[in-house]
Motif scaffolding. Sequence first.
Motif, PDB file in Angstrom:
ATOM      1  N   LYS A   1      51.061  14.774  37.570  1.00 44.37           N
ATOM      2  CA  LYS A   1      51.172  16.006  38.357  1.00 44.37           C
ATOM      3  C   LYS A   1      51.560  15.726  39.802  1.00 44.37           C
ATOM      4  O   LYS A   1      52.365  16.451  40.400  1.00 44.37           O
ATOM      5  CB  LYS A   1      49.838  16.756  38.309  1.00 44.37           C
ATOM      6  CG  LYS A   1      49.810  18.031  39.122  1.00 44.37           C
ATOM      7  CD  LYS A   1      48.447  18.715  39.005  1.00 44.37           C
ATOM      8  CE  LYS A   1      48.399  19.990  39.839  1.00 44.37           C
ATOM      9  NZ  LYS A   1      47.085  20.678  39.691  1.00 44.37           N
TER      10      LYS A   1
ATOM     11  N   ARG B   1      50.395  28.819  25.125  1.00 44.24           N
ATOM     12  CA  ARG B   1      50.589  29.643  26.316  1.00 44.24           C
ATOM     13  C   ARG B   1      52.059  30.033  26.366  1.00 44.24           C
ATOM     14  O   ARG B   1      52.930  29.167  26.313  1.00 44.24           O
ATOM     15  CB  ARG B   1      50.169  28.885  27.579  1.00 44.24           C
ATOM     16  CG  ARG B   1      48.696  28.514  27.583  1.00 44.24           C
ATOM     17  CD  ARG B   1      48.322  27.782  28.857  1.00 44.24           C
ATOM     18  NE  ARG B   1      48.556  28.628  30.017  1.00 44.24           N
ATOM     19  CZ  ARG B   1      48.627  28.180  31.279  1.00 44.24           C
ATOM     20  NH1 ARG B   1      48.514  26.881  31.507  1.00 44.24           N
ATOM     21  NH2 ARG B   1      48.833  28.997  32.270  1.00 44.24           N
TER      22      ARG B   1
ATOM     23  N   GLU C   1      47.477  21.292  26.234  1.00 42.22           N
ATOM     24  CA  GLU C   1      47.951  22.663  26.142  1.00 42.22           C
ATOM     25  C   GLU C   1      49.454  22.619  25.877  1.00 42.22           C
ATOM     26  O   GLU C   1      50.143  21.672  26.277  1.00 42.22           O
ATOM     27  CB  GLU C   1      47.672  23.441  27.437  1.00 42.22           C
ATOM     28  CG  GLU C   1      48.377  22.870  28.658  1.00 42.22           C
ATOM     29  CD  GLU C   1      48.136  23.689  29.919  1.00 42.22           C
ATOM     30  OE1 GLU C   1      47.476  24.753  29.839  1.00 42.22           O
ATOM     31  OE2 GLU C   1      48.608  23.260  30.996  1.00 42.22           O
TER      32      GLU C   1
ATOM     33  N   ASP D   1      46.839  17.359  34.300  1.00 45.48           N
ATOM     34  CA  ASP D   1      47.193  16.422  35.369  1.00 45.48           C
ATOM     35  C   ASP D   1      48.324  15.495  34.939  1.00 45.48           C
ATOM     36  O   ASP D   1      48.785  14.664  35.709  1.00 45.48           O
ATOM     37  CB  ASP D   1      45.975  15.614  35.813  1.00 45.48           C
ATOM     38  CG  ASP D   1      45.333  14.840  34.665  1.00 45.48           C
ATOM     39  OD1 ASP D   1      45.778  14.994  33.497  1.00 45.48           O
ATOM     40  OD2 ASP D   1      44.389  14.088  34.925  1.00 45.48           O
TER      41      ASP D   1
ATOM     42  N   TYR E   1      52.101  15.762  32.580  1.00 45.87           N
ATOM     43  CA  TYR E   1      53.039  16.680  31.950  1.00 45.87           C
ATOM     44  C   TYR E   1      53.977  15.924  31.008  1.00 45.87           C
ATOM     45  O   TYR E   1      54.389  14.802  31.306  1.00 45.87           O
ATOM     46  CB  TYR E   1      53.919  17.384  32.994  1.00 45.87           C
ATOM     47  CG  TYR E   1      53.189  18.107  34.106  1.00 45.87           C
ATOM     48  CD1 TYR E   1      51.949  18.699  33.906  1.00 45.87           C
ATOM     49  CD2 TYR E   1      53.762  18.204  35.376  1.00 45.87           C
ATOM     50  CE1 TYR E   1      51.296  19.365  34.929  1.00 45.87           C
ATOM     51  CE2 TYR E   1      53.125  18.878  36.403  1.00 45.87           C
ATOM     52  CZ  TYR E   1      51.887  19.454  36.181  1.00 45.87           C
ATOM     53  OH  TYR E   1      51.258  20.115  37.201  1.00 45.87           O
TER      54      TYR E   1
ATOM     55  N   LYS F   1      52.464  26.693  36.128  1.00 41.87           N
ATOM     56  CA  LYS F   1      51.425  27.297  35.297  1.00 41.87           C
ATOM     57  C   LYS F   1      50.535  26.262  34.614  1.00 41.87           C
ATOM     58  O   LYS F   1      49.458  26.608  34.104  1.00 41.87           O
ATOM     59  CB  LYS F   1      52.075  28.181  34.227  1.00 41.87           C
ATOM     60  CG  LYS F   1      52.903  29.342  34.764  1.00 41.87           C
ATOM     61  CD  LYS F   1      52.033  30.383  35.441  1.00 41.87           C
ATOM     62  CE  LYS F   1      52.870  31.582  35.867  1.00 41.87           C
ATOM     63  NZ  LYS F   1      52.041  32.619  36.512  1.00 41.87           N
ATOM     64  N   ALA F   2      50.955  25.005  34.616  1.00 46.51           N
ATOM     65  CA  ALA F   2      50.236  23.975  33.863  1.00 46.51           C
ATOM     66  C   ALA F   2      48.851  23.709  34.441  1.00 46.51           C
ATOM     67  O   ALA F   2      48.662  23.703  35.666  1.00 46.51           O
ATOM     68  CB  ALA F   2      51.054  22.688  33.847  1.00 46.51           C
ATOM     69  N   ARG F   3      47.903  23.447  33.568  1.00 48.01           N
ATOM     70  CA  ARG F   3      46.526  23.136  33.971  1.00 48.01           C
ATOM     71  C   ARG F   3      46.223  21.648  33.902  1.00 48.01           C
ATOM     72  O   ARG F   3      45.186  21.198  34.375  1.00 48.01           O
ATOM     73  CB  ARG F   3      45.552  23.888  33.065  1.00 48.01           C
ATOM     74  CG  ARG F   3      45.674  25.409  33.144  1.00 48.01           C
ATOM     75  CD  ARG F   3      44.916  26.080  32.012  1.00 48.01           C
ATOM     76  NE  ARG F   3      45.032  27.534  32.061  1.00 48.01           N
ATOM     77  CZ  ARG F   3      44.886  28.333  31.019  1.00 48.01           C
ATOM     78  NH1 ARG F   3      44.605  27.797  29.824  1.00 48.01           N
ATOM     79  NH2 ARG F   3      45.011  29.639  31.134  1.00 48.01           N
TER      80      ARG F   3
ATOM     81  N   SER G   1      49.718  18.559  29.526  1.00 53.43           N
ATOM     82  CA  SER G   1      50.452  19.812  29.389  1.00 53.43           C
ATOM     83  C   SER G   1      51.831  19.524  28.804  1.00 53.43           C
ATOM     84  O   SER G   1      52.614  18.788  29.412  1.00 53.43           O
ATOM     85  CB  SER G   1      50.612  20.505  30.753  1.00 53.43           C
ATOM     86  OG  SER G   1      49.366  20.850  31.306  1.00 53.43           O
TER      87      SER G   1
END
Length: 232
Positions: free
Chosen positions: A158, A58, A32, A82, A84, A78-80, A3
Amino acid sequence: MLSIILPVLNEGENLKILIPRLDKLLKKTRHEIIIVDDDSRDDTAKIIRDLQKKTALRYILRKGKKGLSSAVIDGFRKARGDRYIVMDSDLSHPPEVISRITGKLNHYDIVIASRYIRGGGVKEWPWFRRMVSNFATLLTRPIVRIKDPMAGFFGLKKKVVQDTVLDPIGFKILLEILVKGHYRNVLEIPYIFLERHAGRSKAGIKIYLEYNLHLLKLYFYKLKIFVKGLLQ
């Protein structure tokens, strides 16, 4: 999944360049891109909508909420993914460094793109800005042992921030994470910080005051933990 979290405020012109570069660099990586917009007053929202026609973005628009650190925290929520990546959207953080960060995240919980280790640096900073940055970094030494604890370009797993109460003031979200996060190891990798491509810097006296308040708050937090340990 990876993310990418981009806090923005009036950065539309820079996003026109940054998003295609990210899209190209991450084509083979499941990822994402999350843009967290603090209600920009320029044409940022329109530019993002145009970019969404070509790239899966997003978009989080925050009304009445301001501050880079809290924007990043909302991005975490909001992150999907694992893993960042946090970076600025003004092109001062070269996106090509991301692959080096993600590669090291296989072995480290936090990976920081650092200006202050061998091989790192800054371009076109006046002497006063360098002096202020060095002094501000020196003030963190009693609570963290990192060369560039105020970096805005870093990656983390995460689990580092999961179930962690983050309550920063101002811009220095990494410093908050280093003091309060759940991690075993940290790695700094060198990079060259560039001047922003377009738009105006958000730095100002308010930012420096917020930093001092944040630092004082973290000192008290560390002191509280230390005293609690003595009493147990």
